[in-house]
Scaffold this active site. Structure first.
Site, PDB file in Angstrom:
ATOM      1  N   LYS A  23      -3.300   2.836   5.920  1.00 33.90           N
ATOM      2  CA  LYS A  23      -3.710   1.983   5.291  1.00 33.90           C
ATOM      3  C   LYS A  23      -2.068   1.969   4.356  1.00 33.90           C
ATOM      4  O   LYS A  23      -1.961   0.200   4.579  1.00 33.90           O
ATOM      5  CB  LYS A  23      -4.416   2.743   3.631  1.00 33.90           C
ATOM      6  CG  LYS A  23      -3.952   1.843   2.735  1.00 33.90           C
ATOM      7  CD  LYS A  23      -4.680   2.391   0.944  1.00 33.90           C
ATOM      8  CE  LYS A  23      -3.832   1.438  -0.113  1.00 33.90           C
ATOM      9  NZ  LYS A  23      -4.160   2.342  -0.734  1.00 33.90           N
ATOM     10  N   ARG A  92      -1.996  -2.729  -5.745  1.00 34.39           N
ATOM     11  CA  ARG A  92      -0.329  -3.037  -6.183  1.00 34.39           C
ATOM     12  C   ARG A  92       0.474  -3.738  -5.195  1.00 34.39           C
ATOM     13  O   ARG A  92       1.976  -3.879  -5.495  1.00 34.39           O
ATOM     14  CB  ARG A  92       0.835  -1.617  -6.941  1.00 34.39           C
ATOM     15  CG  ARG A  92       0.772  -0.567  -6.115  1.00 34.39           C
ATOM     16  CD  ARG A  92       1.030   0.182  -6.709  1.00 34.39           C
ATOM     17  NE  ARG A  92       1.104   1.743  -5.367  1.00 34.39           N
ATOM     18  CZ  ARG A  92       0.315   2.277  -5.045  1.00 34.39           C
ATOM     19  NH1 ARG A  92      -1.097   2.366  -5.709  1.00 34.39           N
ATOM     20  NH2 ARG A  92       0.394   3.442  -3.885  1.00 34.39           N
ATOM     21  N   CYS A 116      -3.498   2.382  -8.493  1.00 37.71           N
ATOM     22  CA  CYS A 116      -3.571   3.828  -9.081  1.00 37.71           C
ATOM     23  C   CYS A 116      -2.914   3.879 -10.081  1.00 37.71           C
ATOM     24  O   CYS A 116      -1.407   3.550 -10.826  1.00 37.71           O
ATOM     25  CB  CYS A 116      -3.058   3.967  -7.987  1.00 37.71           C
ATOM     26  SG  CYS A 116      -3.749   4.810  -6.668  1.00 37.71           S
ATOM     27  N   ARG A 121       5.111   2.461 -12.268  1.00 39.82           N
ATOM     28  CA  ARG A 121       5.636   1.977 -10.614  1.00 39.82           C
ATOM     29  C   ARG A 121       6.415   0.617 -10.953  1.00 39.82           C
ATOM     30  O   ARG A 121       5.453   0.185 -10.241  1.00 39.82           O
ATOM     31  CB  ARG A 121       4.477   2.093  -9.289  1.00 39.82           C
ATOM     32  CG  ARG A 121       3.793   3.255  -9.183  1.00 39.82           C
ATOM     33  CD  ARG A 121       1.942   2.551  -8.136  1.00 39.82           C
ATOM     34  NE  ARG A 121       1.654   4.434  -7.995  1.00 39.82           N
ATOM     35  CZ  ARG A 121       1.433   4.465  -6.644  1.00 39.82           C
ATOM     36  NH1 ARG A 121       2.403   4.189  -5.499  1.00 39.82           N
ATOM     37  NH2 ARG A 121       1.160   5.910  -6.208  1.00 39.82           N
ATOM     38  N   PRO A 122       7.656   0.589 -11.020  1.00 34.75           N
ATOM     39  CA  PRO A 122       8.153  -0.257 -11.101  1.00 34.75           C
ATOM     40  C   PRO A 122       7.940  -1.006 -10.195  1.00 34.75           C
ATOM     41  O   PRO A 122       8.516  -0.933  -8.664  1.00 34.75           O
ATOM     42  CB  PRO A 122       9.305  -0.405 -12.349  1.00 34.75           C
ATOM     43  CG  PRO A 122       9.270   0.905 -11.828  1.00 34.75           C
ATOM     44  CD  PRO A 122       8.329   1.656 -11.020  1.00 34.75           C
ATOM     45  N   VAL A 123       8.095  -3.112 -10.194  1.00 33.20           N
ATOM     46  CA  VAL A 123       8.722  -4.101  -9.221  1.00 33.20           C
ATOM     47  C   VAL A 123      10.367  -4.590  -9.594  1.00 33.20           C
ATOM     48  O   VAL A 123      10.447  -5.203  -8.425  1.00 33.20           O
ATOM     49  CB  VAL A 123       7.817  -4.961  -9.773  1.00 33.20           C
ATOM     50  CG1 VAL A 123       6.043  -4.942  -9.038  1.00 33.20           C
ATOM     51  CG2 VAL A 123       7.569  -5.584 -10.792  1.00 33.20           C
ATOM     52  N   VAL A 162      15.390   5.611  -3.895  1.00 30.71           N
ATOM     53  CA  VAL A 162      14.268   5.718  -2.691  1.00 30.71           C
ATOM     54  C   VAL A 162      13.205   5.084  -2.984  1.00 30.71           C
ATOM     55  O   VAL A 162      12.640   5.151  -4.044  1.00 30.71           O
ATOM     56  CB  VAL A 162      14.504   6.562  -1.906  1.00 30.71           C
ATOM     57  CG1 VAL A 162      13.305   7.184  -1.031  1.00 30.71           C
ATOM     58  CG2 VAL A 162      15.901   7.076  -1.346  1.00 30.71           C
ATOM     59  N   VAL A 164       9.461   3.628  -1.395  1.00 30.08           N
ATOM     60  CA  VAL A 164       9.521   2.680   0.308  1.00 30.08           C
ATOM     61  C   VAL A 164       8.542   1.710  -0.062  1.00 30.08           C
ATOM     62  O   VAL A 164       9.095   0.437   0.806  1.00 30.08           O
ATOM     63  CB  VAL A 164       7.900   3.550   0.396  1.00 30.08           C
ATOM     64  CG1 VAL A 164       6.855   2.672   1.415  1.00 30.08           C
ATOM     65  CG2 VAL A 164       8.103   4.998   0.674  1.00 30.08           C
TER      66      VAL A 164
END
Length: 418
Positions: A23, A92, A116, A121-123, A162, A164
């Site tokens: 995925k 997201r 989730c 999980r900031p952009v 880091v 992804v």
């Protein structure tokens, strides 16, 4: 709302399972297809809710999308540049539309994404990277909007941490930028390598994917091409852990050991016999004692955070004391209280969970809280005494392709119920 009903057994899980495409590679690859001016064909795409949402989003943008085995995308007809809230509110990954849209069309906007509930999980890193490539970013009414006059410009970008997701955003956008982009402190995950391989097949010039420095020589256009998505290393690891905690033997096909070396090392440390071939991995726990292991999650090639919940369950069923430390995401131990409802013993201290061993688990009604946590609850149900009901399984459908069918083929008593 659908649930899983699992009747536990002390019978080990035994057999073979075919692993789906990843995925976390299929999603960025489908979004990256926006960059192309000719049709692309993507094989080995898993059947998941997030994939369906992404295909629908591409259609909403104007692309022609179909699925007949492989996913076919013709992005030449894209004429809309906004990913609306109603489509992306649960996913997201939708932020990955922004870079390709602004790189190819000079504009794009994406509703701030959902997904989730496992902490922040900031952009920000996506936004900063696009700004360094020359895009102007504004936040309006819950949307991130990116614009550029002409083409994006290559740049030397050093990532603050880091990431992804941000590595993929920058790599995709830079593929059509003017000049060369050097991305330092890049993430090294196999899914990034796979996305780069896909883009290179379309005519991109990307080197260094899989290392912490990626170089992208911008090109004026990308054409069409064919690509097969890399195997899902997290699905692979999940079924291998299922073999270990049940005392069984499972062979995973259509996968490769180099994708999850840290996980295989910990399974061996836990007492499993691990064997690998060119396109298969097996774990044999027959007549072996399961031993607790200590784990610290880390970016690839370290131990993946997406395998943390499964190994938390493993430690709960193992002899000895293992300590698991989560360094990637906050608030990612929501599966622990649910497992404790089944009789597991554990203590959470900050970003660490310490598990005590128990002889067995008992079936209970439990609630999935995020994608990987839900997998650990389903596996726990397979080995518990009695009936387990796993609620809110829409989480698991976001990341596992027909998990109940694959577990049933290994001997589990599991069914989907309303």
């Amino acid at each position: 709302m659908e649930k899983f009903r699992v009747i536990g057994s002390d019978k080990p899980l035994v057999g073979e399972v075919t692993i789906s495409g990843a995925k976390n590679a299929a999603l960025p690859i489908l979004f990256a297809s926006i960059l192309a001016e000719e049709p692309v064909e993507v094989a080995n795409v898993p059947h998941l809710r997030d994939i369906d949402t992404t295909m629908e989003l591409l259609k909403r943008l104007g692309a022609k999308v179909s699925r007949n085995g492989s996913v076919h995308v013709d992005p030449s007809s894209i004429n809309e540049y906004c990913a609306p809230y109603d489509l992306v509110k649960t996913m997201r990954a939708s932020i990955w539309a922004l870079g390709p849209l602004v790189a190819r069309f000079g504009q794009g906007q994406v509703s701030l994404p959902g997904g989730c509930a496992i902490g922040a999980r900031p952009v920000d890193l996506h936004i900063t990277g696009l700004e360094q490539l020359g895009a102007t970013i504004t936040l309006e009414d819950g949307y991130v909007k990116a614009e550029v006059d002409g083409r994006l410009k290559g740049a030397h970008i050093v990532m603050d941490k880091v990431s992804v997701g941000a590595t993929i955003t920058i790599m995709c956008a830079a593929a059509l930028a003017e000049g060369t982009t050097t991305l330092d402190n890049a993430a090294r995950e196999p899914e990034i390598v796979d996305t780069a391989d896909f883009l290179n097949k379309l005519g991109a010039k990307i080197s260094g994917a899989g290392t912490d420095t990626i170089t992208i020589e911008g090109v004026e256009r990308l054409g069409g091409g064919k690509h097969s998505v890399v195997a899902d290393r997290i699905e692979t690891g999940t079924f291998l852990v299922a073999a270990a905690v049940s005392g069984g033997k499972v062979v995973c096909r259509n996968t490769n050991g180099h994708l999850l070396e840290a996980v295989l090392a910990k399974l061996e440390e836990a007492g499993a016999l691990v064997e690998t071939g060119e396109d298969w991995i097996s774990v044999d726990m027959t007549d072996r004692e399961l031993k607790a292991v200590s784990i610290r999650t880390a970016p690839h090639p370290g131990f993946p955070t997406d395998m943390q919940a499964q190994f938390t369950l493993l430690n709960m069923m193992a002899k000895g004391g293992g300590v698991i430390t989560e360094t990637i995401f906050e608030n990612r131990f929501m599966h622990v209280p649910e497992l404790m409802r089944m009789g597991a013993k554990a203590e959470i201290e900050g970003n660490t969970v310490i598990c005590g061993d128990v002889e067995s688990l008992s079936g209970a009604q439990v609630m999935a809280t995020d994608l990987r946590a839900s997998a650990s609850l389903v596996i726990a149900g397979c080995i518990a005494k009695g009936e387990t009901i796993v609620d809110r399984i829409y989480h698991i459908d976001r990341g596992y392709d027909k998990i109940e069918n694959k577990l049933a083929a290994l001997g589990a008593n599991i069914e989907r119920v309303s």
